[in-house]
Design a protein around this motif. Structure first.
Motif, short mmCIF file in Angstrom:
data_model
loop_
_atom_site.label_atom_id
_atom_site.label_comp_id
_atom_site.label_asym_id
_atom_site.label_seq_id
_atom_site.Cartn_x
_atom_site.Cartn_y
_atom_site.Cartn_z
N GLY A 152 -22.57 6.09 -48.23
CA GLY A 152 -22.62 7.03 -47.12
C GLY A 152 -21.99 6.45 -45.86
N TRP A 153 -22.13 5.15 -45.68
CA TRP A 153 -21.60 4.54 -44.46
C TRP A 153 -20.07 4.52 -44.47
N VAL A 154 -19.50 4.25 -45.65
CA VAL A 154 -18.03 4.29 -45.74
C VAL A 154 -17.54 5.69 -45.42
N ALA A 155 -18.25 6.68 -45.99
CA ALA A 155 -17.84 8.07 -45.72
C ALA A 155 -17.96 8.38 -44.23
N ALA A 156 -19.06 7.93 -43.63
CA ALA A 156 -19.27 8.24 -42.21
C ALA A 156 -18.18 7.60 -41.36
N ALA A 157 -17.86 6.34 -41.66
CA ALA A 157 -16.82 5.67 -40.88
C ALA A 157 -15.49 6.40 -41.03
N THR A 158 -15.17 6.79 -42.27
CA THR A 158 -13.90 7.48 -42.50
C THR A 158 -13.88 8.84 -41.82
N MET A 159 -15.02 9.48 -41.86
CA MET A 159 -15.11 10.82 -41.30
C MET A 159 -14.85 10.83 -39.80
N LEU A 160 -15.05 9.69 -39.15
CA LEU A 160 -14.76 9.62 -37.72
C LEU A 160 -13.34 10.09 -37.42
N VAL A 161 -12.49 9.96 -38.43
CA VAL A 161 -11.10 10.29 -38.18
C VAL A 161 -10.91 11.79 -37.95
N VAL A 162 -11.87 12.61 -38.36
CA VAL A 162 -11.70 14.04 -38.05
C VAL A 162 -11.70 14.25 -36.54
N ILE A 163 -12.41 13.37 -35.84
CA ILE A 163 -12.38 13.48 -34.37
C ILE A 163 -11.09 12.88 -33.83
N ILE A 164 -10.80 11.65 -34.28
CA ILE A 164 -9.66 10.94 -33.68
C ILE A 164 -8.35 11.65 -34.01
N SER A 165 -8.24 12.20 -35.22
CA SER A 165 -6.98 12.86 -35.55
C SER A 165 -6.80 14.09 -34.67
N ALA A 166 -7.90 14.79 -34.40
CA ALA A 166 -7.77 15.93 -33.49
C ALA A 166 -7.33 15.46 -32.12
N VAL A 167 -7.86 14.31 -31.69
CA VAL A 167 -7.48 13.81 -30.37
C VAL A 167 -6.00 13.50 -30.33
N TYR A 168 -5.51 12.70 -31.27
CA TYR A 168 -4.11 12.27 -31.08
C TYR A 168 -3.12 13.39 -31.35
N MET A 169 -3.41 14.25 -32.31
CA MET A 169 -2.45 15.32 -32.58
C MET A 169 -2.47 16.38 -31.48
N LEU A 170 -3.66 16.78 -31.06
CA LEU A 170 -3.72 17.84 -30.06
C LEU A 170 -3.27 17.36 -28.69
N TRP A 171 -3.56 16.11 -28.41
CA TRP A 171 -3.08 15.57 -27.14
C TRP A 171 -1.56 15.57 -27.13
N MET A 172 -1.00 15.12 -28.25
CA MET A 172 0.46 15.16 -28.36
C MET A 172 0.96 16.60 -28.22
N PHE A 173 0.31 17.51 -28.93
CA PHE A 173 0.77 18.90 -28.91
C PHE A 173 0.71 19.47 -27.50
N GLN A 174 -0.36 19.12 -26.80
CA GLN A 174 -0.50 19.59 -25.43
C GLN A 174 0.63 19.06 -24.56
N ARG A 175 0.92 17.76 -24.70
CA ARG A 175 1.94 17.17 -23.82
C ARG A 175 3.34 17.66 -24.16
N VAL A 176 3.55 18.03 -25.43
CA VAL A 176 4.89 18.45 -25.80
C VAL A 176 5.09 19.94 -25.53
N PHE A 177 4.09 20.76 -25.83
CA PHE A 177 4.33 22.19 -25.85
C PHE A 177 3.69 22.96 -24.71
#
Lengths: 743, 507
Positions: free
Chosen positions: B411-436
């Motif tokens: 469960g801990w490996v899954a939880a650590a990996t799952m954090l990326v659902v937050i971080i991926s939203a941050v880096y992609m949407l931040w990029m999208f915001q700055r570009v578009f």
């Protein structure tokens, strides 16, 4: 047609509308655009009247020089040109973007929504086809609603297997029972009315087709969310409504604040989804299924700790989606979106998803007293926390936004104490009256030339009678005044809290009810009563909104008045209890949330008008009336009173408390510092590691190889004698080695 | 149809294209482009035959087996299982897309370019269909050289540094792999068997624990560098930034998958005991890769670098899924490879679209593009959300299944990996915001009058990817069905393995 096929069609219709709108939009975009300059002024002057500016601004389709770049003013420039530049210190939203749609925020594509004679047809179709499809969807929903509620049926519709991986199977399948039917009623009704309302509100926005495309996609996603018959379908709808929310909050994407709010909403929601997703995985790992009915049937076999962990993980998702503390920060910012979006997504439907999810998962929560306590505590805390912010907000939509957070918290409070039906009852009535209030506020903003700051409104009832009347109805419901919807649902929650032994929570709830009545009527009085405080020349342009906008207000006023009487009488035993009996039967029978020694734990459960129940009802009505009275005294009779009150708070805490409330208790600032700044710092630190340490090692290896090669190269002198010497030396070494090691 | 050597046709049709291109005068760009496109399309058409693969049929279908270097038992053995089928199809589709997309951007050394791209196609396809370890090695290296040229000749300003780094990094791994291949073949032959490199023969043999450990590490380095796995990933951002758009599409879309494929096809079946023993380490590295890639992605100023680091994160999912050794993990890993190929390929193509117009990829130089390029923004948005893993698009299926698989591991490996659902939203949407969103930067305003939305060719190149990203998200069934039998075979081998019981280094 069978009800099953109707159920399958319900989400399909808005999806078709979405596809239609984007395909159409691609065509609209190819048409030549309007000139910028012919457009802007007309809107600011008189938006509602179509006759005024049809002539000069709408037949200039032809040669418009699109290539000439027109600089877009920055936020500061926009602010400086806003009529209240001097007061713009703390007004995040004072750009006047909402409702009036200044040209700079209009996206410069295609045509306006005004249909001028001879104007291109597709523009017209960009709203009526999606709206018509939603209307058909509403009809179907009502048929399904009637069948479920009055026919007492539960429907299962299975379309196809979506994911099948080993023993992990997920169907695209729908489940309609009483709970879904209640949500269906709110979602499809408010959804349809918001579509109609948007026709008027978004009129003139060149991104009209985009708006309706997103709205339809949202309807599709929201319907998936409430119709899904397993946790993964719920998650799919959950994420998809998040996408639509993102797209619609950022609809006026040229406004940096709107773009930022959209991103913030999605990311904060993702924080909750982190838990929700893990919760689903844990359910499947432990139970081998994600189907609601199978999960609920076997949840009792699990270890209590595991159930608590699952419940709390799921609840994390609900906290995000329904904007509860500490993930409430996105919802007030989401008010950057067009007001119909606020009404539909951020008041009446999407934000209810968290409440729906907890209610749907009631067998899981009922198994875990710890999780129930957490839900109730978060609910109670958020209720008073958000209400305490709403007291001081000056932006009309921000007041409503914090009110929404607070009211959603009421629902969680109810869920957490096991008052499941009361929570759903409040969800339904809140969906209607808050939808009404938001659309009313949109009408105000629209009529008042885009002004959102209540300090620059006042006296609007003279010019906006229908809006005023319907908003008063909505406000009375929100304030919890008898006969209106909110009274019954809210007092049912308070009554249950008392009956189940949560006396402290009940007292806090009562205080929140008082605060709610106060800030609601503060809003009403600041907006509609007194004298116009905006610029004098703006007053003559204040006008009642178009019929497409007023009609939904009037229609929504009907359930706002009636639904409490219809569903909520007698208190704690109204019709809605019968409708939802099946859904919550297990949790009710287990007595989840009832504290020992409380009234409900004893024999004399149930409501009696001339007993404790009647007293509670009276108390609820009294605090509501008191809140209204206080608002009347402070904002109509004696406008100096609030300032005096602040100074009279002992220990000189008044101004500080006021500033803290106005600044949302600095939670947003804290997050910005810790998460946004901290995240970027960490990212940069890791990038430094990447470039210097890891890549440094790589380049270092390359450097060593080069240096080593350079050294070796020196031996390649090209002189035969050197090579011969080398060979001889080598031979000697070999010989010596041979002699030594042979021994 | 069944008598045709389908796989040879798929792999070597591009070679006919190369031969024809060599016959055409170098300044006849039009003819060269058409020949290359038709050759790639022909290969794609042949590869569509693989849709006739029967998930419950023989393990390897469409087999071809010819003696090649008989002295050492090297044979020309081709065959596909479901795993190969989906990757071959991904390769042919992305090759067609990238060759088609190169139509306008590539204007120098056109003849050499298209010949190189077709050779690259041969190498990649060969890797996925060969069932002889030596043949596999030949194709593996064959795929390396054209990419070296593509980056080194048609790349950006720092192309030489990037391409040398890419090649040396990869060569280090693949030479070790050659040693491992020879070692397992020799070990098998020393047990009294005839000398062979046949995959089907070699994989069932019980190699000693020590050999398995060494072979696993050697294979691991080769494949982990290709994937690329943290901390062997630093060639990737440089290679992507310098590569031309089509090179980036192929690099992210297919070449990285060679690594994932290698683990599934060779590492696990050949050295199951070592794989079981080393799994915790690999899982640890994978979780680091997932989070680290996402965090570093967040602060990238260059669009291509951002997507390159996001690839590190996404490919970390593949590694995680492979090494948790359960059905959901492995299927998710394969699905993630396909999805990442489509999504990231499309994102690189989209970055190419704006690069063609402004010759710049700095995020800070963009802004407000939604107003000027609405259709471009819409499609970019689609793939942004696919990359974030929005349900209904392809990215979700793979990521969810992998984390679901990881949850069964811990469960801990899954939880650590799952954090990326937050971080991926941050880096992609931040990029999208700055570009578009918001307003264009001063830099971008210079291009404002001449900026044009997507051209017809760009649409044509993207259409198959759009269909795939939506189609796979809504109907992942066919892919999951195709890979279920191969995945089960791998699991049967690995889960029956006791791990390394006694092993020592040979020195």
């Amino acid at each position: 047609m069978t009800v099953e096929s109707l159920i399958a069609l319900i989400p399909a219709l808005p999806l078709a509308g979405f596809l239609f709108a984007i395909l159409l939009g691609a065509r609209i975009d190819r048409l030549p655009a309007h000139g910028h300059d012919a457009h802007g002024a007309a809107h600011a002057d008189d938006h509602g009247s179509h006759s005024g500016h049809g002539g000069e601004s709408h037949d200039t389709h032809a040669e418009v020089d699109e290539s000439a770049f027109r600089p877009i003013p920055s936020e500061e420039e926009q602010r400086a040109t806003s009529p209240h530049a001097g007061h713009a210190d703390d007004l995040a939203n004072s750009n006047g973007a909402d409702g009036v749609i200044p040209d700079d925020l209009n996206d410069g594509l295609g045509q306006t929504g005004h249909v001028v004679e001879g104007g291109p047809r597709p523009v017209y179709r960009s709203w009526w086809v999606p709206t018509a499809l939603v209307a058909v969807m509403w009809l179907f929903s009502m048929v399904v609603f009637v069948n479920v509620i009055f026919g007492g049926q539960t429907y299962h519709v299975s379309l196809y297997e979506w994911i099948g991986s080993g023993s992990f199977h997920v169907q695209i399948a729908f489940l309609v029972d009483g709970l879904t039917a209640m949500l269906l009623l709110v979602v499809s009704t408010v959804g349809l009315l918001v579509h109609v309302y948007s026709i008027g509100y978004m009129d003139g926005d060149r991104g009209l087709w985009r708006f309706f495309a997103y709205l339809n996609l949202f309807m599709f996603s929201m319907l998936l969310l409430i119709l899904g018959d397993n946790f993964l379908m719920l998650y799919v709808g959950w994420e998809a409504v998040g996408l639509c929310s993102y797209a619609l909050i950022g609809f006026w994407y040229k406004k940096p604040s709107a773009a930022g709010a959209a991103k913030k909403a999605f990311i904060v929601n993702r924080v909750g989804d982190f838990g929700f997703g893990l919760g689903i995985m844990m359910i499947w790992t432990l139970l081998g299924t994600v189907d609601f009915e199978q999960v609920f049937a076997s949840i009792g076999t699990l270890d209590p700790t595991a159930v608590t962990v699952i419940a709390l993980l799921l609840f994390a998702g609900a906290v995000g989606k329904s904007a509860q503390f500490p993930l409430h920060v996105w919802l007030p910012d989401a008010m950057e979106g067009p007001t119909p979006v606020s009404a539909l997504i951020h008041a009446a439907t999407m934000v209810n998803a968290g409440v729906y999810m907890v209610a749907r998962a009631n067998p899981i929560f009922a198994e875990s007293p710890v999780a129930m306590w957490v839900v109730a505590s978060i609910g109670v805390f958020t209720a008073i926390f958000a209400a305490a912010i709403a007291l001081t907000q000056n932006d009309i939509k921000k007041v409503l936004a914090y009110s929404t957070v607070s009211q959603l918290a009421y629902m969680f409070f109810a869920l957490g104490i096991g008052a499941w039906v009361a929570a759903i009852f409040h969800l339904v009535s809140h969906g209607f009256f808050k939808g009404l209030l938001f659309m009313g506020s949109g009408s105000v903003i629209h009529g008042a030339a885009g002004e959102q700051d209540m300090r620059f409104m006042g006296g609007l009832r003279a010019k906006m009678l229908w809006t005023y009347l319907t908003m008063v109805v909505g406000s009375l419901a929100l304030a919890g005044i008898p006969i209106f919807a909110g009274f019954f649902s809210k007092d049912e929650i308070l009554g249950e809290a008392f009956g189940r032994g949560y006396y402290l929570f009940w007292a806090v709830g009562l205080l929140v009810a008082f605060m709610t009545a106060f800030y609601t009527f503060r809003m009403v009085y600041m907006t509609f009563h007194g004298r116009w405080r905006g610029p004098a020349d703006a007053w003559q342009h204040v006008h009642e909104s178009a019929p497409t906008m007023v009609a939904p207000l009037v229609i929504l006023a009907v359930p706002t008045i009636l639904i409490g009487l219809l569903l909520g009488l007698p208190p704690e035993g109204g019709l809605i209890h019968g409708w939802l009996e099946e859904v919550f039967r297990g949790a009710e029978e287990a007595g989840a949330g009832i504290l020992p020694g409380s009234l409900a734990a004893g024999d004399h459960a149930g409501f009696s008008l001339f007993g404790i129940g009647g007293l509670l009802l009276l108390a609820g009505a009294a605090v509501g009336a008191a809140g209204i009275l206080l608002a009347y005294r402070w904002y109509v009779r004696d406008p100096e009173a609030p300032a005096r009150f602040v100074t009279r708070i002992p220990l000189g805490l008044g101004p500080g408390m006021y500033a803290a409330s106005l600044n949302k208790y600095y939670v947003d600032d804290l997050y910005a510092l810790v998460w946004a700044r901290g995240g970027v710092l960490l990212g940069n630190a890791l990038w430094w590691v990447d470039a210097k340490v890891i890549d440094g090692a790589v380049n270092g290896a390359g450097w060593v190889a080069q240096r080593y090669g350079a050294l070796l190269r020196r031996s390649q002198t090209g002189h035969v004698q050197n090579y011969a010497l080398g060979m001889a030396a080598g031979l000697v070494v070999v010989l010596v080695a041979f002699l030594v090691f042979r021994a | 149809m069944t008598d045709l050597p389908v796989l040879s046709l798929v792999v070597f049709t591009p070679l006919i294209g190369v031969a024809l291109i060599l016959l055409v005068p170098g300044d006849n760009h039009r003819a060269i482009r058409w020949i290359a496109l038709l050759a790639a399309l022909a290969s794609l058409a042949f590869s569509l035959n693989l849709l006739g693969y029967k998930p419950d049929g023989a393990e390897f279908q469409f087999r071809e087996d010819i003696s090649w270097i008989s002295a050492f038992g090297m044979r020309y053995t081709l065959g596909v299982d479901g795993l190969s089928v989906v990757l071959v199809l991904l390769t042919t589709v992305l090759s067609v897309v990238s060759i088609f997309y190169s139509w306008d951007p590539i204007q120098t050394r056109v003849k050499e370019y298209y010949a190189t791209m077709l050779l690259l196609m041969i190498g990649m396809l060969g890797v996925f269909v060969s069932l002889d370890l030596f043949l596999f090695y030949v194709f593996w290296e064959l795929s390396l050289i054209p990419m070296y040229l593509v980056i080194g000749i048609w790349g950006g300003p720092r192309r030489i540094y990037a391409t040398v780094k890419f090649v040396i990094y990869t060569l280090v791994g693949s030479l070790l792999m050659l040693v491992a291949i020879l070692a397992v073949a020799i070990a098998y032959a020393s047990a009294g068997h005839p000398f062979t490199f046949s995959y089907e023969t070699l994989r069932g043999f019980g190699y000693t624990d020590s050999l398995q450990a060494l072979a696993f590490v050697a294979f691991f380095l080769a494949f982990a560098i290709k994937v690329p796995m943290w901390p062997f990933h630093t060639w990737l951002p440089d290679a992507h930034v310098e590569a031309p758009t089509a090179g980036s599409i192929i690099l992210a879309g297919v070449l990285l998958k060679l690594g994932g494929y290698g683990f599934l096809r060779y590492s696990l079946p050949l050295a199951p005991d070592a794989a079981v023993a080393f799994a915790p380490i690999v899982i640890g590295l994978a979780v680091v890769a997932v989070l680290y890639g996402a965090m570093v992605s967040m602060v990238q100023p260059d669009l291509k670098k951002l997507i390159a680091y996001s690839s590190v994160s996404h490919m970390g999912f593949v590694m995680l899924g492979v090494f948790v050794f359960n059905t959901q993990g492995l299927q998710g890993a394969v699905f993630q490879m396909i999805s990442h190929g489509v999504t990231t390929g499309a994102l690189f193509l989209l970055v190419g679209v704006i690069y063609e117009r402004t010759h710049d990829r700095q995020i800070a130089h963009m802004g407000g593009l939604n107003a000027r390029l609405p259709r471009y923004a819409a499609i970019f948005g689609l793939f942004t959300f696919a990359s974030i893993g929005l349900p209904g698009l392809s990215g979700f299926i793979g990521e969810f299944l992998v984390v679901l698989g990881a949850f069964q591991y811990s469960g801990w490996v899954a939880a650590a990996t799952m954090l990326v659902v937050i971080i991926s939203a941050v880096y992609m949407l931040w990029m999208f915001q700055r570009v578009f969103f918001a307003v264009p930067s001063d830099w971008m305003r210079r291009f404002w009058p001449t900026l044009t939305d997507m051209t017809r060719n760009e649409w044509l190149a993207l259409t198959p990817l759009i269909l795939l990203v939506v189609g796979l998200g809504v109907l992942p069934g066919p892919v999951l069905d195709a890979i279920s039998a191969p995945v089960q075979r791998i699991l049967d081998v690995v889960n029956a393995s006791p791990g390394l019981t006694s092993w020592s280094l040979p020195w």
